[in-house]
Scaffold this active site. Structure first.
Site, PDB file in Angstrom:
ATOM      1  N   TYR A 137       0.854  -1.186   0.000  1.00 55.49           N
ATOM      2  CA  TYR A 137       0.000   0.000   0.000  1.00 55.49           C
ATOM      3  C   TYR A 137       0.888   1.234   0.000  1.00 55.49           C
ATOM      4  O   TYR A 137       2.016   1.212   0.510  1.00 55.49           O
ATOM      5  CB  TYR A 137      -0.909   0.037   1.235  1.00 55.49           C
ATOM      6  N   ASP A 165      -6.196   0.891  -5.815  1.00 54.87           N
ATOM      7  CA  ASP A 165      -7.621   1.225  -5.760  1.00 54.87           C
ATOM      8  C   ASP A 165      -8.128   1.476  -4.343  1.00 54.87           C
ATOM      9  O   ASP A 165      -9.329   1.405  -4.086  1.00 54.87           O
ATOM     10  CB  ASP A 165      -8.455   0.124  -6.426  1.00 54.87           C
ATOM     11  N   HIS A 257     -11.243  -5.205  -6.174  1.00 51.87           N
ATOM     12  CA  HIS A 257     -10.993  -5.457  -4.753  1.00 51.87           C
ATOM     13  C   HIS A 257     -12.066  -6.369  -4.155  1.00 51.87           C
ATOM     14  O   HIS A 257     -12.472  -6.215  -3.004  1.00 51.87           O
ATOM     15  CB  HIS A 257     -10.925  -4.139  -3.983  1.00 51.87           C
TER      16      HIS A 257
END
Length: 369
Positions: A137, A165, A257
């Protein structure tokens, strides 16, 4: 687990059976944390509908007695075109957590993706004899981001997967209604002490650690800092796919996701063909979101994917039986894939990618062609 007083439940025959067994042993709020999506969960359900509307065109007279599922994914040898998806907080589901999953993946001969928000130290996640990817991340703590990149290289990871995302967490209503928070034993130990966030809601924790300003310029920053293949996870638009490749991405994960971010986003399977048409063979394409069986893997291959990332079914196996539960789930998936490939007349993965596909009547051809 029993199917009644003194009666053993039958062994699972499908990944749906594994989920049923997991649901029976998990606390309801933990099951919801894994199973749920964002908003009204329309994208969560649309992911499955997309697979159901995708029909394979089998080939005949190819003399396929057994199908060879072996392949490579991002340069890593794999017994089938499947890798374990990056998922946070495995220890919420089972105390053995990520190390158990990484060992099961290694035993199955498929890559394991370690998540930034893993609940066990990265050194414990390197599977003996297995292949490792590391998911990243974009963190507010830039030094920690750089440390994770360096750790990926030190640990011998085969690829770095940057999730693009999640500027912040989608509104996951099941978690909000349940008041679900990250328990202390599952806090992400690979972040700095001030970022671990035990006891926070999942959304609050993400807001504290993830930098929402991730941009194309930041992608260049990551590209300059690693020699590893760089993969972007969460791409659904062909124009974004093209730009990513032009900036040096080696692979893309076509993903919404798992329906946990923008509710109403296009199903990943519908987005896949247009992205493959846009980038051609310039990079590898993986798909995730909604994969629930071997025929789903075959559908993704036929639509242009190199392979898939498998998420929730892995955690259902972990909940059901720890490492052995994951091993069983992966064995089921491989059996299903071998049977589906053989019945489709595809002796190997290359042939599977040449299969034809027809969409159910009423499917928007701009999405599903």
């Amino acid at each position: 687990m029993t199917g009644g007083p003194g009666v053993l439940a039958p062994d699972p025959l499908t990944l749906a059976d594994v989920e049923d067994r997991a649901r029976a042993v998990l606390a309801p709020e933990v099951y919801d944390f894994v199973a749920g999506g964002s908003g009204d969960e329309s994208t969560l359900h649309a992911n499955r509908t997309a697979f159901d509307r995708c029909h394979l065109v089998p080939r005949v007279l190819n003399g396929v007695e057994t199908a060879d599922t072996t392949t490579t994914l991002l340069g890593a040898a794999s017994s089938m075109p499947v890798a374990v998806a990056p998922m946070a907080f495995h220890s919420v589901v089972h105390p053995d957590g990520e190390p158990a999953v990484s060992r099961a993946a290694a035993a199955a001969g498929i890559p394991f993706t370690a998540a930034t928000l893993a609940s066990r130290p990265l050194d414990e996640l390197v599977p003996a004899g297995g292949e490792l990817f590391l998911q990243l991340y974009w963190l507010r703590d830039r030094a920690r981001t750089a440390w994770l990149i360096a750790e990926a290289e030190r640990l011998g990871a085969r690829a770095l997967i940057l999730t693009v995302d999640v500027p912040f967490m989608g509104r996951r209503l099941r978690d909000l209604r349940n008041g679900f928070a990250v328990p202390a034993h599952a806090a992400p130990v690979n972040l700095a002490d001030t970022q671990r966030g035990a006891g926070q809601t999942v959304g609050g924790h993400a807001a504290a650690v993830i930098d929402p300003t991730l941009s194309w310029a930041d992608l260049e920053w990551v590209r300059r800092r690693t020699r590893l293949p760089l993969v972007l996870k969460g791409v659904l638009d062909p124009a974004d796919a093209r730009r990513a490749v032009d900036l040096g991405a080696d692979g893309l994960v076509v993903s919404n996701h798992g329906g946990r971010q923008l509710d109403g986003a296009v199903p990943s399977l519908f987005a896949l063909p247009a992205i493959r048409d846009e980038v051609g063979d310039a990079c590898e394409l993986l798909l995730d979101s909604g994969v629930r069986g071997g025929t789903d893997v075959l559908r993704a291959l036929a639509l242009g994917a190199s392979g898939v990332l498998l998420g929730r079914p892995v955690l259902w196996g972990l909940a059901d039986g720890g490492e052995s539960g994951v091993t069983g789930a992966l064995r089921l998936l491989r059996t299903e894939l071998e049977v589906s490939m053989a019945l489709a007349g595809a002796p190997n993965v290359a042939a599977a990618r040449r299969l034809g596909v027809r969409w159910a009547p009423g499917t928007d051809e701009r999405e599903g062609s």
